[in-house]
Write an enzyme that holds these catalytic residues in place. Structure first.
Site, PDB file in Angstrom:
ATOM      1  N   ALA A  32      38.119  34.174  33.557  1.00 29.45           N
ATOM      2  CA  ALA A  32      37.612  34.723  32.287  1.00 29.45           C
ATOM      3  C   ALA A  32      38.802  34.882  31.337  1.00 29.45           C
ATOM      4  O   ALA A  32      39.071  35.960  30.813  1.00 29.45           O
ATOM      5  CB  ALA A  32      36.867  36.040  32.502  1.00 29.45           C
ATOM      6  N   GLY A  36      45.464  36.984  26.066  1.00 34.42           N
ATOM      7  CA  GLY A  36      46.516  37.659  26.844  1.00 34.42           C
ATOM      8  C   GLY A  36      47.001  36.748  27.975  1.00 34.42           C
ATOM      9  O   GLY A  36      48.206  36.551  28.159  1.00 34.42           O
ATOM     10  N   HIS A  37      46.037  36.155  28.703  1.00 33.54           N
ATOM     11  CA  HIS A  37      46.425  35.214  29.768  1.00 33.54           C
ATOM     12  C   HIS A  37      47.184  34.020  29.182  1.00 33.54           C
ATOM     13  O   HIS A  37      48.163  33.542  29.753  1.00 33.54           O
ATOM     14  CB  HIS A  37      45.185  34.662  30.482  1.00 33.54           C
ATOM     15  N   GLN A  61      40.056  43.427  46.398  1.00 35.95           N
ATOM     16  CA  GLN A  61      40.540  44.469  45.474  1.00 35.95           C
ATOM     17  C   GLN A  61      39.396  45.188  44.765  1.00 35.95           C
ATOM     18  O   GLN A  61      39.633  46.014  43.894  1.00 35.95           O
ATOM     19  CB  GLN A  61      41.550  43.908  44.481  1.00 35.95           C
TER      20      GLN A  61
HETATM   21  O1  PAF Z   1      45.412  41.247  37.281  1.00 33.34           O
HETATM   22  C1  PAF Z   1      44.615  40.495  37.867  1.00 33.34           C
HETATM   23  O2  PAF Z   1      43.907  39.687  37.271  1.00 33.34           O
HETATM   24  C2  PAF Z   1      44.512  40.585  39.380  1.00 33.34           C
HETATM   25  O3  PAF Z   1      44.646  41.881  39.831  1.00 33.34           O
HETATM   26  C3  PAF Z   1      45.490  39.631  40.107  1.00 33.34           C
HETATM   27  C4  PAF Z   1      46.937  40.025  39.865  1.00 33.34           C
HETATM   28  C5  PAF Z   1      45.268  38.205  39.657  1.00 33.34           C
HETATM   29  C6  PAF Z   1      45.249  39.698  41.614  1.00 33.34           C
HETATM   30  O4  PAF Z   1      43.954  39.328  41.951  1.00 33.34           O
END
Ligand code: PAF
Length: 204
Positions: A32, A36-37, A61
């Site tokens: 998504a 920022g990415h 997570q």
């Molecule tokens: O920041 C994120 O998008 C996630 O926590 C990461 C670092 C990709 C780990 O799944």
């Protein structure tokens, strides 16, 4: 643009493509993708020979199964967005089975208590999940430099702590927060806000 969905194929490719003088820049994401990415990816492209972006919604997570189910998954769109910046980026988009095999579980880390503060207080096990996947991805990609947004301030401290404690050979580079025009920090999760709550969230 190369897109790998199996860790063994990515590892083989990287082993043959890299030599001593090259550096691998790595941007781990859950997809998504937003601006920022994109700024992390541009940073990696500018400073490394090879740039790898992972797109993987990491189940360990999430401490809430509904949250995991609803997390936005937009792989095709993400690939198109990356292509617009550079078709030299290597995308790694594995399945849960490829990463975890049959044991979808976190490793338990000692982050010296940082994991129990702030966000960690409300999401038990979250940072063990983050540490588990980031370490696994580092082992696969073997990056020289890895890029993380400063938006996830606590996550950045957790990663730095893990790298120091486990003596991992990777530089962690924290990158500045990018904001929408109303001041809201850009985040994949913003997609889940209504127009009204998106406006309200700008107060944060
Ligand atoms: O920041 C994120 O998008 C996630 O926590 C990461 C670092 C990709 C780990 O799944």
């Amino acid at each position: 643009m190369l897109v790998f969905s199996q860790k063994s194929k990515l590892t083989t490719y990287l082993t043959f493509q890299t030599s001593e003088h090259m550096t691998i820049g790595f941007v781990p994401t859950m997809g998504a993708l937003h601006s920022g990415h994109m700024s992390l990816i541009k940073n990696a492209l500018k400073n490394n020979t090879i740039t790898v972006v992972s797109i993987f919604v990491n189940p360990t997570q999430f401490n809430n199964s509904d949250d995991l189910k609803k997390y936005p998954r937009t792989l095709e769109k993400d690939i198109e967005k990356i292509k617009k910046i550079s078709d030299k980026v290597i995308v790694f988009a594995p399945s849960v089975e490829d990463i975890y095999d049959k044991s979808v579980k976190s490793v338990s880390f000692d982050f010296d208590g940082i994991e129990n503060q702030m966000e960690g207080k409300h999401r038990p096990g979250h940072f063990d999940g983050v540490g588990t996947i980031v370490k696994k991805l580092f082992e696969i990609v073997k990056p020289n430099n890895a890029y993380f947004g400063e938006k996830d301030f606590q996550q950045l401290q957790i990663i730095n702590k893990m790298v120091a404690k486990e003596n991992l050979k990777v530089n962690i580079i924290g990158c500045k927060i990018l904001r929408e025009s109303n001041g809201l920090a850009m985040s994949s999760r913003n997609e889940r806000l209504s127009k009204e709550t998106r406006e309200k969230a700008a107060m944060i």
